[in-house]
Design an enzyme around this catalytic site. Sequence first.
Site, mmCIF file in Angstrom:
data_model
loop_
_atom_site.group_PDB
_atom_site.id
_atom_site.type_symbol
_atom_site.label_atom_id
_atom_site.label_comp_id
_atom_site.label_asym_id
_atom_site.label_seq_id
_atom_site.Cartn_x
_atom_site.Cartn_y
_atom_site.Cartn_z
ATOM 1 N N HIS A 17 0.838 -1.215 0.000
ATOM 2 C CA HIS A 17 0.000 0.000 0.000
ATOM 3 C C HIS A 17 0.868 1.258 0.000
ATOM 4 O O HIS A 17 0.591 2.223 -0.710
ATOM 5 C CB HIS A 17 -0.877 0.053 1.263
ATOM 6 C CG HIS A 17 -1.941 -0.985 1.355
ATOM 7 N ND1 HIS A 17 -2.105 -1.782 2.464
ATOM 8 C CD2 HIS A 17 -2.920 -1.349 0.486
ATOM 9 C CE1 HIS A 17 -3.136 -2.598 2.278
ATOM 10 N NE2 HIS A 17 -3.637 -2.358 1.086
ATOM 11 N N LYS A 41 -15.892 -7.165 5.558
ATOM 12 C CA LYS A 41 -14.733 -7.466 6.406
ATOM 13 C C LYS A 41 -14.927 -7.046 7.855
ATOM 14 O O LYS A 41 -15.426 -5.955 8.128
ATOM 15 C CB LYS A 41 -13.491 -6.741 5.859
ATOM 16 C CG LYS A 41 -13.029 -7.309 4.533
ATOM 17 C CD LYS A 41 -11.806 -6.601 4.007
ATOM 18 C CE LYS A 41 -11.399 -7.193 2.656
ATOM 19 N NZ LYS A 41 -10.324 -6.437 2.027
ATOM 20 N N ARG A 90 -2.725 -6.164 -8.193
ATOM 21 C CA ARG A 90 -1.689 -7.163 -7.912
ATOM 22 C C ARG A 90 -1.722 -8.271 -8.962
ATOM 23 O O ARG A 90 -0.743 -8.545 -9.627
ATOM 24 C CB ARG A 90 -1.886 -7.757 -6.514
ATOM 25 C CG ARG A 90 -1.715 -6.744 -5.401
ATOM 26 C CD ARG A 90 -2.242 -7.278 -4.100
ATOM 27 N NE ARG A 90 -3.651 -7.636 -4.245
ATOM 28 C CZ ARG A 90 -4.316 -8.411 -3.412
ATOM 29 N NH1 ARG A 90 -3.702 -8.950 -2.390
ATOM 30 N NH2 ARG A 90 -5.590 -8.655 -3.608
#
Length: 162
Positions: A17, A41, A90
């Site tokens: 990050h 989450k 990613r």
Amino acid sequence: MANALVPGSFDPVTNGHMDIIRRASGLFDTVHVLVASNNAKNTLFTAEERVEMLRRLCADMNDVVVNSFEGLLVNYAQQNNITVIVKGLRFVSDFEYELQMALANHRLNSAVETVFLPTGVEYSDLSSSIVKEIARLGGAVEGLVPDIVQQRLVAKFAARTR
Ligand code: COA
């Protein structure tokens, strides 16, 4: 140039990050790092803890502001004169989800564009969940997260097992 938003759960912030934030800070006038909520989450760190860690880690970047926000990203963007959302990619597998989010955000506010930055290769296997799992089981997270995050992880899991 434009003002940009780097959103995420950041539970906790990783070196991956930080790489994206630092690179975004070189590309835009102002970068708002936004601790936003992902309803799917349960977080280990409170929003206040995540903001505090990010503020310390971004203190050397004058054009970076760290905040938390409950609600739609596009509303925060509109309130703060932001026209670009920056996300790190990613894997190819990230792309499908990220494209969906980018299209949803664009549908909600067509003045806001999403820009993708490829995550640095050395960080492409990282995720906050993997870091938490390693730390929870007593493994070394050195090199995966900034030092202060490493200390907070150790303290958090030590407190949980007491
Ligand atoms: N380096 C390392 N890890 C990275 C990374 C990078 N460059 N980029 C992403 N990751 C990891 C994250 O840590 C995260 O790991 P985790 O799943 O283990 O927690 C994972 O990849 C997914 O990241 P991301 O897609 O950024 O999800 P997120 O949960 O961190 O953030 C929000 C999602 C908060 C941005 C999103 O839910 C949101 O926009 N919420 C606000 C409401 C809204 O406006 N929704 C859109 C309209 S529907």
